[in-house]
Design a protein around this motif. Structure first.
Motif, PDB file in Angstrom:
ATOM      1  N   PHE A 111      -4.034  -8.079   1.631  1.00  0.00           N
ATOM      2  CA  PHE A 111      -3.575  -6.744   1.263  1.00  0.00           C
ATOM      3  C   PHE A 111      -4.777  -5.796   1.238  1.00  0.00           C
ATOM      4  CE2 PHE A 111       0.228  -8.256  -1.580  1.00  0.00           C
ATOM      5  CZ  PHE A 111       0.736  -8.951  -0.519  1.00  0.00           C
ATOM      6  N   THR A 112      -4.600  -4.605   1.817  1.00  0.00           N
ATOM      7  CA  THR A 112      -5.638  -3.580   1.783  1.00  0.00           C
ATOM      8  C   THR A 112      -5.216  -2.360   0.970  1.00  0.00           C
ATOM      9  OG1 THR A 112      -4.821  -2.661   3.874  1.00  0.00           O
ATOM     10  CG2 THR A 112      -6.621  -4.278   4.004  1.00  0.00           C
ATOM     11  N   LYS A 113      -3.896  -2.208   0.774  1.00  0.00           N
ATOM     12  CA  LYS A 113      -3.389  -1.060   0.009  1.00  0.00           C
ATOM     13  C   LYS A 113      -2.030  -1.436  -0.559  1.00  0.00           C
ATOM     14  CE  LYS A 113      -2.317   3.837   0.758  1.00  0.00           C
ATOM     15  NZ  LYS A 113      -2.211   4.873   1.796  1.00  0.00           N
ATOM     16  N   VAL A 114      -1.845  -1.152  -1.839  1.00  0.00           N
ATOM     17  CA  VAL A 114      -0.560  -1.410  -2.493  1.00  0.00           C
ATOM     18  C   VAL A 114      -0.149  -0.130  -3.214  1.00  0.00           C
ATOM     19  CG1 VAL A 114       0.689  -2.828  -4.161  1.00  0.00           C
ATOM     20  CG2 VAL A 114      -1.161  -3.845  -2.810  1.00  0.00           C
ATOM     21  N   GLU A 115       1.046   0.366  -2.891  1.00  0.00           N
ATOM     22  CA  GLU A 115       1.561   1.571  -3.533  1.00  0.00           C
ATOM     23  C   GLU A 115       2.888   1.243  -4.200  1.00  0.00           C
ATOM     24  OE1 GLU A 115       0.128   5.257  -0.880  1.00  0.00           O
ATOM     25  OE2 GLU A 115       1.529   3.917   0.149  1.00  0.00           O
ATOM     26  N   GLY A 116       3.158   1.929  -5.289  1.00  0.00           N
ATOM     27  CA  GLY A 116       4.406   1.712  -6.008  1.00  0.00           C
ATOM     28  C   GLY A 116       4.106   1.200  -7.401  1.00  0.00           C
ATOM     29  N   GLY A 117       5.092   0.584  -7.991  1.00  0.00           N
ATOM     30  CA  GLY A 117       4.902   0.068  -9.332  1.00  0.00           C
ATOM     31  C   GLY A 117       6.176  -0.536  -9.847  1.00  0.00           C
ATOM     32  N   ALA A 118       6.108  -1.052 -11.051  1.00  0.00           N
ATOM     33  CA  ALA A 118       7.232  -1.749 -11.687  1.00  0.00           C
ATOM     34  C   ALA A 118       7.613  -2.957 -10.847  1.00  0.00           C
ATOM     35  CB  ALA A 118       8.399  -0.824 -11.956  1.00  0.00           C
ATOM     36  N   THR A 119       8.599  -2.835  -9.952  1.00  0.00           N
ATOM     37  CA  THR A 119       9.021  -3.980  -9.144  1.00  0.00           C
ATOM     38  C   THR A 119       8.971  -3.733  -7.640  1.00  0.00           C
ATOM     39  OG1 THR A 119      11.340  -3.299  -9.254  1.00  0.00           O
ATOM     40  CG2 THR A 119      10.570  -4.837 -10.947  1.00  0.00           C
ATOM     41  N   ASP A 120       8.952  -2.477  -7.204  1.00  0.00           N
ATOM     42  CA  ASP A 120       9.027  -2.165  -5.776  1.00  0.00           C
ATOM     43  C   ASP A 120       7.715  -1.577  -5.264  1.00  0.00           C
ATOM     44  OD1 ASP A 120      11.716  -2.975  -5.583  1.00  0.00           O
ATOM     45  OD2 ASP A 120      12.363  -1.056  -6.423  1.00  0.00           O
ATOM     46  N   TYR A 121       7.216  -2.158  -4.175  1.00  0.00           N
ATOM     47  CA  TYR A 121       5.921  -1.774  -3.638  1.00  0.00           C
ATOM     48  C   TYR A 121       5.991  -1.597  -2.123  1.00  0.00           C
ATOM     49  CZ  TYR A 121       4.325  -3.551  -8.126  1.00  0.00           C
ATOM     50  OH  TYR A 121       4.156  -3.761  -9.457  1.00  0.00           O
ATOM     51  N   THR A 122       5.087  -0.768  -1.602  1.00  0.00           N
ATOM     52  CA  THR A 122       4.808  -0.700  -0.174  1.00  0.00           C
ATOM     53  C   THR A 122       3.408  -1.266  -0.004  1.00  0.00           C
ATOM     54  OG1 THR A 122       6.185   1.259   0.112  1.00  0.00           O
ATOM     55  CG2 THR A 122       4.573   0.793   1.834  1.00  0.00           C
ATOM     56  N   VAL A 123       3.319  -2.321   0.793  1.00  0.00           N
ATOM     57  CA  VAL A 123       2.060  -3.048   0.965  1.00  0.00           C
ATOM     58  C   VAL A 123       1.567  -2.858   2.387  1.00  0.00           C
ATOM     59  CG1 VAL A 123       0.974  -5.327   0.954  1.00  0.00           C
ATOM     60  CG2 VAL A 123       2.736  -4.785  -0.749  1.00  0.00           C
ATOM     61  N   THR A 124       0.299  -2.558   2.527  1.00  0.00           N
ATOM     62  CA  THR A 124      -0.372  -2.551   3.820  1.00  0.00           C
ATOM     63  C   THR A 124      -1.422  -3.644   3.767  1.00  0.00           C
ATOM     64  OG1 THR A 124      -0.008  -0.180   4.090  1.00  0.00           O
ATOM     65  CG2 THR A 124      -1.720  -1.166   5.455  1.00  0.00           C
ATOM     66  N   GLY A 125      -1.523  -4.388   4.856  1.00  0.00           N
ATOM     67  CA  GLY A 125      -2.491  -5.474   4.875  1.00  0.00           C
ATOM     68  C   GLY A 125      -2.991  -5.745   6.269  1.00  0.00           C
ATOM     69  N   ASP A 126      -4.033  -6.556   6.333  1.00  0.00           N
ATOM     70  CA  ASP A 126      -4.579  -7.012   7.602  1.00  0.00           C
ATOM     71  C   ASP A 126      -4.022  -8.398   7.884  1.00  0.00           C
ATOM     72  OD1 ASP A 126      -6.110  -4.744   8.081  1.00  0.00           O
ATOM     73  OD2 ASP A 126      -7.858  -5.537   7.021  1.00  0.00           O
ATOM     74  N   LEU A 127      -3.223  -8.507   8.951  1.00  0.00           N
ATOM     75  CA  LEU A 127      -2.645  -9.775   9.370  1.00  0.00           C
ATOM     76  C   LEU A 127      -3.456 -10.298  10.550  1.00  0.00           C
ATOM     77  CD1 LEU A 127      -0.371 -11.916   9.236  1.00  0.00           C
ATOM     78  CD2 LEU A 127       0.939 -10.450  10.797  1.00  0.00           C
ATOM     79  N   THR A 128      -3.928 -11.536  10.416  1.00  0.00           N
ATOM     80  CA  THR A 128      -4.707 -12.163  11.484  1.00  0.00           C
ATOM     81  C   THR A 128      -3.928 -13.347  12.033  1.00  0.00           C
ATOM     82  OG1 THR A 128      -6.781 -11.499  10.422  1.00  0.00           O
ATOM     83  CG2 THR A 128      -6.907 -13.226  12.096  1.00  0.00           C
ATOM     84  N   ILE A 129      -3.618 -13.278  13.327  1.00  0.00           N
ATOM     85  CA  ILE A 129      -2.952 -14.357  14.057  1.00  0.00           C
ATOM     86  C   ILE A 129      -3.754 -14.573  15.333  1.00  0.00           C
ATOM     87  CG2 ILE A 129      -0.853 -15.094  15.263  1.00  0.00           C
ATOM     88  CD1 ILE A 129       0.757 -13.251  13.420  1.00  0.00           C
ATOM     89  N   LYS A 130      -4.070 -15.815  15.652  1.00  0.00           N
ATOM     90  CA  LYS A 130      -4.847 -16.152  16.848  1.00  0.00           C
ATOM     91  C   LYS A 130      -6.179 -15.412  16.880  1.00  0.00           C
ATOM     92  CE  LYS A 130      -2.882 -17.115  20.793  1.00  0.00           C
ATOM     93  NZ  LYS A 130      -2.090 -17.054  22.044  1.00  0.00           N
ATOM     94  N   GLY A 131      -6.788 -15.217  15.716  1.00  0.00           N
ATOM     95  CA  GLY A 131      -8.079 -14.555  15.634  1.00  0.00           C
ATOM     96  C   GLY A 131      -8.033 -13.055  15.840  1.00  0.00           C
ATOM     97  N   ILE A 132      -6.848 -12.477  15.958  1.00  0.00           N
ATOM     98  CA  ILE A 132      -6.678 -11.035  16.169  1.00  0.00           C
ATOM     99  C   ILE A 132      -6.118 -10.426  14.885  1.00  0.00           C
ATOM    100  CG2 ILE A 132      -5.480  -9.254  17.511  1.00  0.00           C
ATOM    101  CD1 ILE A 132      -5.328 -11.407  19.786  1.00  0.00           C
ATOM    102  N   THR A 133      -6.790  -9.396  14.384  1.00  0.00           N
ATOM    103  CA  THR A 133      -6.389  -8.752  13.133  1.00  0.00           C
ATOM    104  C   THR A 133      -5.802  -7.380  13.423  1.00  0.00           C
ATOM    105  OG1 THR A 133      -8.148  -9.924  11.957  1.00  0.00           O
ATOM    106  CG2 THR A 133      -7.187  -7.989  10.865  1.00  0.00           C
TER     107      THR A 133
END
Length: 188
Positions: A111-133
């Motif tokens: 995860f690189t950024k998490v917005e929201g609160g309580a129970t509901d969030y919008t998450v941005t993250g870096d996903l790496t598959i096959k060495g590609i992010t």
């Protein structure tokens, strides 16, 4: 004047210490957590699972602020087939034209950024598959020791082009759609 400065510095120090002490990392229970996938093609779909190798969620008090996960791509498993068809598809998914699990046995999400609160969030993250992010953004719900998310991943961004009509002509009913679904239920 000196006392006022000392009091102000002590207040800043106390607030800083309090904010760091509220941060808690919770390990995800990999045995009870679940990752399922669905791959779509012109003539239908296939479903399966991926095992979570390890993971954690970070909270500031009760508010989600971070997370990091490692998926065991060698565990990719088809659940809608049996026998020779299952063995063939599982092997193909692990081969180089899909996830290349001999060279890339894990995939990660940080995860690189998490917005929201309580129970509901919008998450941005870096996903790496096959060495590609690449960045991904998805909605996540957190309640009662469980975090859930459902999102789509464009496999072609990770050099998984097999059967993609975006890269190969004349596939007709053998085309596999670029996006696949991931459904995640994390227990912590």
């Amino acid at each position: 004047m000196k006392n006022t400065v000392k009091i102000a510095m002590l207040l800043v120090l106390a607030i800083t210490v309090a904010s760091f002490s509220a941060l808690k990392t919770k390990k995800v229970d990999v045995k009870t957590s679940q990752i399922t996938w669905t791959g779509h093609k012109v003539t239908g779909q296939h479903d399966g699972t991926i095992t979570l190798k390890d993971g954690s969620l970070e909270f500031n008090g009760k508010v989600l602020v971070g997370g990091e996960f490692t998926m065991d791509m060698t565990s990719i498993n088809t659940t809608d087939l049996e026998g020779k068809s299952k063995v063939k598809l599982d092997g193909h998914l692990k081969a180089d034209d899909f996830f290349g699990t001999d060279k890339y046995p894990t995939a990660t999400l940080k995860f690189t950024k998490v917005e929201g609160g309580a129970t509901d969030y919008t998450v941005t993250g870096d996903l790496t598959i096959k060495g590609i992010t690449k960045p991904v953004t998805f909605n996540m719900t957190v309640a009662e020791g469980t975090a859930k998310a459902a999102f789509k991943i464009d496999r072609t961004k990770y050099d998984i082009k097999y059967g993609s009509a975006s890269f190969f002509d004349d596939l007709q009913d053998k085309a596999i759609y670029n996006e696949f679904d991931l459904n995640v239920s994390l227990k912590f």
